[in-house]
Scaffold this active site. Structure first.
Site, PDB file in Angstrom:
ATOM      1  N   GLY A  73       0.844  -1.202   0.000  1.00  0.00           N
ATOM      2  CA  GLY A  73       0.000   0.000   0.000  1.00  0.00           C
ATOM      3  C   GLY A  73       0.874   1.244   0.000  1.00  0.00           C
ATOM      4  N   PHE A  74       0.212   2.357   0.025  1.00  0.00           N
ATOM      5  CA  PHE A  74       0.895   3.649  -0.029  1.00  0.00           C
ATOM      6  C   PHE A  74       1.864   3.813   1.160  1.00  0.00           C
ATOM      7  CE2 PHE A  74      -0.196   8.007   1.758  1.00  0.00           C
ATOM      8  CZ  PHE A  74       0.930   8.620   1.239  1.00  0.00           C
ATOM      9  N   ILE A  75       1.356   3.711   2.369  1.00  0.00           N
ATOM     10  CA  ILE A  75       2.229   3.927   3.538  1.00  0.00           C
ATOM     11  C   ILE A  75       3.151   2.720   3.744  1.00  0.00           C
ATOM     12  CG2 ILE A  75       2.301   4.368   6.026  1.00  0.00           C
ATOM     13  CD1 ILE A  75      -0.439   5.767   5.731  1.00  0.00           C
ATOM     14  N   ASP A 128       0.163  -8.674   1.287  1.00  0.00           N
ATOM     15  CA  ASP A 128      -0.793  -7.689   0.768  1.00  0.00           C
ATOM     16  C   ASP A 128      -1.694  -8.392  -0.251  1.00  0.00           C
ATOM     17  OD1 ASP A 128      -0.493  -4.238   0.427  1.00  0.00           O
ATOM     18  OD2 ASP A 128      -1.963  -5.379  -0.725  1.00  0.00           O
ATOM     19  N   GLY A 174      -3.594  -1.847  -2.471  1.00  0.00           N
ATOM     20  CA  GLY A 174      -2.158  -1.697  -2.749  1.00  0.00           C
ATOM     21  C   GLY A 174      -1.891  -2.064  -4.198  1.00  0.00           C
ATOM     22  N   THR A 190     -12.828  -6.852   6.956  1.00  0.00           N
ATOM     23  CA  THR A 190     -11.374  -6.759   6.787  1.00  0.00           C
ATOM     24  C   THR A 190     -10.739  -6.170   8.028  1.00  0.00           C
ATOM     25  OG1 THR A 190     -11.755  -6.297   4.468  1.00  0.00           O
ATOM     26  CG2 THR A 190      -9.557  -5.803   5.282  1.00  0.00           C
ATOM     27  N   ALA A 224      -2.071   0.257  12.944  1.00  0.00           N
ATOM     28  CA  ALA A 224      -2.360   1.569  12.358  1.00  0.00           C
ATOM     29  C   ALA A 224      -3.847   1.853  12.484  1.00  0.00           C
ATOM     30  CB  ALA A 224      -1.949   1.589  10.897  1.00  0.00           C
ATOM     31  N   TYR A 270     -16.677   2.487   9.472  1.00  0.00           N
ATOM     32  CA  TYR A 270     -15.219   2.478   9.364  1.00  0.00           C
ATOM     33  C   TYR A 270     -14.606   2.955  10.679  1.00  0.00           C
ATOM     34  CZ  TYR A 270     -10.554   3.941   7.817  1.00  0.00           C
ATOM     35  OH  TYR A 270      -9.205   4.117   7.697  1.00  0.00           O
ATOM     36  N   LYS A 300     -12.332   0.622  13.258  1.00  0.00           N
ATOM     37  CA  LYS A 300     -10.965   0.945  13.677  1.00  0.00           C
ATOM     38  C   LYS A 300     -10.909   1.148  15.199  1.00  0.00           C
ATOM     39  CE  LYS A 300      -7.886   0.993  11.414  1.00  0.00           C
ATOM     40  NZ  LYS A 300      -7.043  -0.137  10.892  1.00  0.00           N
TER      41      LYS A 300
END
Ligand code: UDP
Length: 339
Positions: A10-12, A31, A36, A95, A117, A149, A153
């Site tokens: 992914g990005f980070i 991944d 990603g 997920t 995260a 969401y 989290k």
């Protein structure tokens, strides 16, 4: 050290992998490429310290093996992007909650260190800024996808803290505020890559709502440094830390700045929220982190200014658009009609 990064393409995750590889550590990523991409890790594939698996963390056999192999786990695999979340709430909840539960339960066997995260979304629609880690979370109703969401989290955070308190798994939680930089895609609704692409292509720059809502953007390089600092600091264990910048900008100012930096002729247009997302969509009007806690612990201060952030994204998107333009030419040259 051996580092496992879930969501490492992914990005980070890909920036984090890169930084650990530069330091000489061994990096394993898993991944499922849901958000990603192989492109993000293409430059890492030749490194003998880099191993990647294209699979989901829900594959417990593989995840167990990787957790066993590694010393530190960064759990970044999650459903991300407001647009994606609003469109696929079932996938988002599953997920986020199942994935985190699996990673933590596997880490518990040998008490591996885990950084989970999380996101500033967990503050919900709190309207007093800056947001402190000890603040109450203010959620909206369950029939609005966005809050699923935030809640999923928040459950991840509860789980991570519970695993520390009850099973002594050294966990730490990072609440990320609007991270941006090269490799972030606009596909899932993120504002900066979207605006930059629109500006470069001369298309309308789409400001949702009236543009008076604010955000604080942090460059991915500052975020990666903070994630590493937290994961490697024993005093961070069992607690939650904001990671972000305190430089606040309205979305309209952001659109104007991007237009200026790209010398774009694009018009700035206003799109109602219900058209951009869904009927009854609720946005946060301001989102500013209090970063005292992480600053005191690991001396964190974001270094990149907004212009530096925007310029790095502009440069990346220009390169990406140029390479996308090359694809049709390349295909054309392979087609029998032109040979
Ligand atoms: N936004 C916008 N135009 C876009 C994409 C997003 O005006 O094309 C707005 C969005 O409504 C929000 C802000 O920009 O107010 C940041 O959106 P993003 O999805 O990047 O992050 P988040 O909402 O999670 O802070």
């Amino acid at each position: 050290m051996k580092i496992l990064i879930t969501g490492g393409a992914g990005f980070i995750g890909s920036h984090l992998a890169e930084r650990y590889l530069e330091r000489g550590d061994e990096v394993y990523i898993i991944d499922d490429l849901s958000t990603g991409s192989m492109e993000n890790i293409a430059h890492l594939k030749g490194n003998h310290n880099f191993t990647y698996y294209l699979d989901t963390v829900l594959n417990q056999h593989l995840t167990a093996e990787l957790v066993d192999t590694c010393d530190v786990i960064f759990h970044l695999a999650a459903a991300v992007g407001v647009k994606l979340i609003v469109e696929s709430p079932v996938n988002t909840i599953e997920t986020n909650i199942r994935g985190t539960d699996i990673v933590l339960s596997l880490a518990a066997k040998k008490k591996k260190r885990v950084l989970v995260a999380s996101t500033s979304e967990v503050y919900g629609k709190r309207d007093q800024v800056p947001f402190r880690e000890s603040d109450d979370l203010v959620m909206g109703p369950t029939n609005k996808g966005r809050w699923s969401y935030a809640c999923s989290k928040a459950i991840d955070e509860f789980l991570a803290i519970a695993y520390w308190k009850e099973r002594l798994v050294p966990t730490v939680i990072a609440r990320l505020f609007n991270t941006v930089g090269p490799r972030q895609t606009g596909r899932y609704g993120m504002v900066i890559p979207n605006f930059v692409r629109q500006a470069i292509l001369g298309k309308e720059i789409t400001v949702y709502g009236d543009g008076s809502q604010t955000r604080c953007f942090t460059h991915v390089s500052d975020v990666v440094g903070a994630l590493m600092g937290l994961a490697e600091c024993y005093d961070a264990v069992g607690d939650v830390y904001n990671i972000g910048s305190t430089q606040e900008v309205t979305i309209l100012q952001l659109a104007e700045r991007i237009k200026a930096l790209t010398n774009s002729e694009s018009p700035i247009v206003f799109v109602p929220y219900e058209e951009a997302y869904e009927e009854g969509f609720e946005d946060m009007m301001r989102r500013v982190p209090d970063i005292t806690k992480i600053s005191n612990l690991i001396n964190y201060t974001p270094k990149c200014s907004l212009d530096e952030i925007l310029n790095s994204v502009i440069e990346y998107q220009r390169r990406k658009l140029a390479s996308e333009e090359m694809v049709p030419d390349f295909r054309r040259s392979l087609s029998p009609a032109t040979n």
